[in-house]
Design an enzyme around this catalytic site. Structure first.
Site, PDB file in Angstrom:
ATOM      1  N   ASP A  16       0.830  -1.209   0.000  1.00  8.24           N
ATOM      2  CA  ASP A  16       0.000   0.000   0.000  1.00  8.24           C
ATOM      3  C   ASP A  16       0.865   1.260   0.000  1.00  8.24           C
ATOM      4  O   ASP A  16       1.981   1.261   0.531  1.00  8.24           O
ATOM      5  CB  ASP A  16      -0.915  -0.027   1.244  1.00  8.24           C
ATOM      6  N   ARG A  29      -0.550   9.246  -9.902  1.00 10.10           N
ATOM      7  CA  ARG A  29      -0.593   8.003  -9.109  1.00 10.10           C
ATOM      8  C   ARG A  29      -0.008   6.819  -9.876  1.00 10.10           C
ATOM      9  O   ARG A  29       0.616   5.932  -9.291  1.00 10.10           O
ATOM     10  CB  ARG A  29      -2.056   7.689  -8.732  1.00 10.10           C
ATOM     11  N   ASN A  64     -10.950  -2.642  -5.564  1.00  8.80           N
ATOM     12  CA  ASN A  64     -10.164  -1.648  -6.307  1.00  8.80           C
ATOM     13  C   ASN A  64     -10.797  -1.251  -7.649  1.00  8.80           C
ATOM     14  O   ASN A  64     -10.377  -0.259  -8.266  1.00  8.80           O
ATOM     15  CB  ASN A  64      -8.720  -2.116  -6.512  1.00  8.80           C
TER      16      ASN A  64
HETATM   17  C1  IPE Z   1      -5.476  -2.697  -0.184  1.00 10.01           C
HETATM   18  O1  IPE Z   1      -5.147  -1.374  -0.359  1.00 10.01           O
HETATM   19  C2  IPE Z   1      -5.438  -3.429  -1.498  1.00 10.01           C
HETATM   20  C3  IPE Z   1      -4.124  -3.647  -2.068  1.00 10.01           C
HETATM   21  C4  IPE Z   1      -2.973  -3.349  -1.513  1.00 10.01           C
HETATM   22  C5  IPE Z   1      -4.117  -4.296  -3.348  1.00 10.01           C
HETATM   23  P1  IPE Z   1      -6.230  -0.234  -0.587  1.00 10.01           P
HETATM   24  O2  IPE Z   1      -5.471   1.021  -0.766  1.00 10.01           O
HETATM   25  O3  IPE Z   1      -7.169  -0.620  -1.663  1.00 10.01           O
HETATM   26  O4  IPE Z   1      -7.015  -0.234   0.811  1.00 10.01           O
HETATM   27  P2  IPE Z   1      -7.926   0.881   1.479  1.00 10.01           P
HETATM   28  O5  IPE Z   1      -8.938   1.307   0.461  1.00 10.01           O
HETATM   29  O6  IPE Z   1      -7.035   2.005   1.848  1.00 10.01           O
HETATM   30  O7  IPE Z   1      -8.530   0.211   2.672  1.00 10.01           O
HETATM   31  C1  IPE Z   2      -1.362   0.281  -3.397  1.00 16.38           C
HETATM   32  O1  IPE Z   2      -1.210   1.658  -3.408  1.00 16.38           O
HETATM   33  C2  IPE Z   2      -1.715  -0.302  -4.746  1.00 16.38           C
HETATM   34  C3  IPE Z   2      -3.094  -0.796  -4.829  1.00 16.38           C
HETATM   35  C4  IPE Z   2      -4.003  -0.726  -3.902  1.00 16.38           C
HETATM   36  C5  IPE Z   2      -3.470  -1.430  -6.077  1.00 16.38           C
HETATM   37  P1  IPE Z   2      -2.448   2.647  -3.427  1.00 16.38           P
HETATM   38  O2  IPE Z   2      -2.819   2.928  -4.827  1.00 16.38           O
HETATM   39  O3  IPE Z   2      -3.561   2.159  -2.561  1.00 16.38           O
HETATM   40  O4  IPE Z   2      -1.778   3.938  -2.779  1.00 16.38           O
HETATM   41  P2  IPE Z   2      -2.433   4.921  -1.729  1.00 16.38           P
HETATM   42  O5  IPE Z   2      -2.923   4.093  -0.582  1.00 16.38           O
HETATM   43  O6  IPE Z   2      -3.542   5.633  -2.432  1.00 16.38           O
HETATM   44  O7  IPE Z   2      -1.323   5.831  -1.328  1.00 16.38           O
HETATM   45 MG    MG Z   3      -4.079   2.407  -0.623  1.00 23.98          MG
END
Ligand code: IPE
Ligand code: IPE
Ligand code: MG
Length: 242
Positions: A16, A29, A64
């Site tokens: 994450d 992003r 997601n």
């Molecule tokens: C969890 O991260 C899913 C993955 C790392 C693939 P998210 O970024 O989707 O989780 P939330 O929405 O912050 O709980």
């Molecule tokens: C993790 O990084 C990747 C996925 C969840 C696919 P994020 O995209 O959730 O990054 P943040 O949490 O928005 O920083």
């Molecule tokens: Mg995230």
């Protein structure tokens, strides 16, 4: 001996913080996700160096899909990029690739690639890389329950035989030991629908670095810290019991 007991067989990682990593640098992003792929390669390499038998990486959750279409498209593209580029190397190094999550609903080319990765590496037994893609624990449990219900209706399974072991055997992770250690990067303190059933007695490590910054040193330190912990599984600590 004690060191072996305390060495994790299975580490699962919630990768994450890609978005925030990019935002801090004034980048889109998607750039964070691209850098995240390099961190994936490093994590796989480090897991092998640390003799971790099973490494599970949460790459895309069943929730997601709520993200903007271009970001979802980039995450699908990066999964394909990673497999196309790294599959041959993983195979050569004896890594077995397994994918957990719902395949239905994924584009055909992605499904074919995932299938190809699993088939090519099926006989490898050095390490296993589990890719959690379109994965959600509630969805996984519901799918397992559905398959058990079908067996109950057809008479193949009896009501009495519905046990935790039977549910285990119907999950996407069938045959894989529960994660000893679950790491989440980015500082968030939640599971976000990851391995809810399998995490019953997992240890947790919440690391305040964004996924693109997760390197071998950070990984090794999390494993070292895990090895100091006292897991009891409802019993008594080994020091007290012995
Ligand atoms: C969890 O991260 C899913 C993955 C790392 C693939 P998210 O970024 O989707 O989780 P939330 O929405 O912050 O709980
Ligand atoms: C993790 O990084 C990747 C996925 C969840 C696919 P994020 O995209 O959730 O990054 P943040 O949490 O928005 O920083
Ligand atoms: Mg995230």
């Amino acid at each position: 001996m004690a060191d072996n007991v305390r060495h994790p067989r299975h580490v699962a990682i919630i990768m994450d913080g890609n978005g925030r990593w990019a935002k801090e640098r004034g980048l889109p992003r998607t750039m964070g996700h691209r850098r995240g792929v390099e961190a994936v390669r490093q994590a796989v390499r480090t897991a092998r160096e640390l003799n971790i038998e099973y490494l599970t990486l949460f790459a895309f959750s069943s929730e997601n899909w709520r993200r903007p279409a271009d970001e979802v498209g980039e995450l699908l593209r990066l999964l394909k990029f990673f497999i196309r580029r790294d599959l041959a190397d993983l195979h050569r190094e004896g890594v077995r690739v397994r994918v957990i999550g719902e395949r239905e609903g994924l584009p055909a080319d992605v499904r074919n690639l995932l299938e190809e990765a699993e088939q090519l590496t099926i006989a490898n037994d050095r390490n296993t890389l589990l890719i959690a893609f379109n994965y959600g624990a509630r969805d996984e449990i519901a799918r397992a329950m559905r398959r058990i219900a079908e067996k109950l209706v057809s008479g193949e399974t009896s009501v009495e035989s519905v046990t935790p072991e039977l549910l285990d055997a119907h999950l996407d992770t069938a045959g894989i030991p529960d994660p000893d250690l679950i790491i989440r990067t980015s500082g968030e303190l939640r599971l976000s629908n990851f391995l809810l059933w399998q995490a019953a007695y997992s240890e947790f490590s919440f690391i305040p670095c964004y996924w693109p910054d997760f390197d071998g040193k950070v990984f090794a330190e999390a494993v070292r810290e895990y090895s100091m912990r006292d897991r009891r599984f409802g019993g008594l600590s080994r020091e007290i019991a012995s």
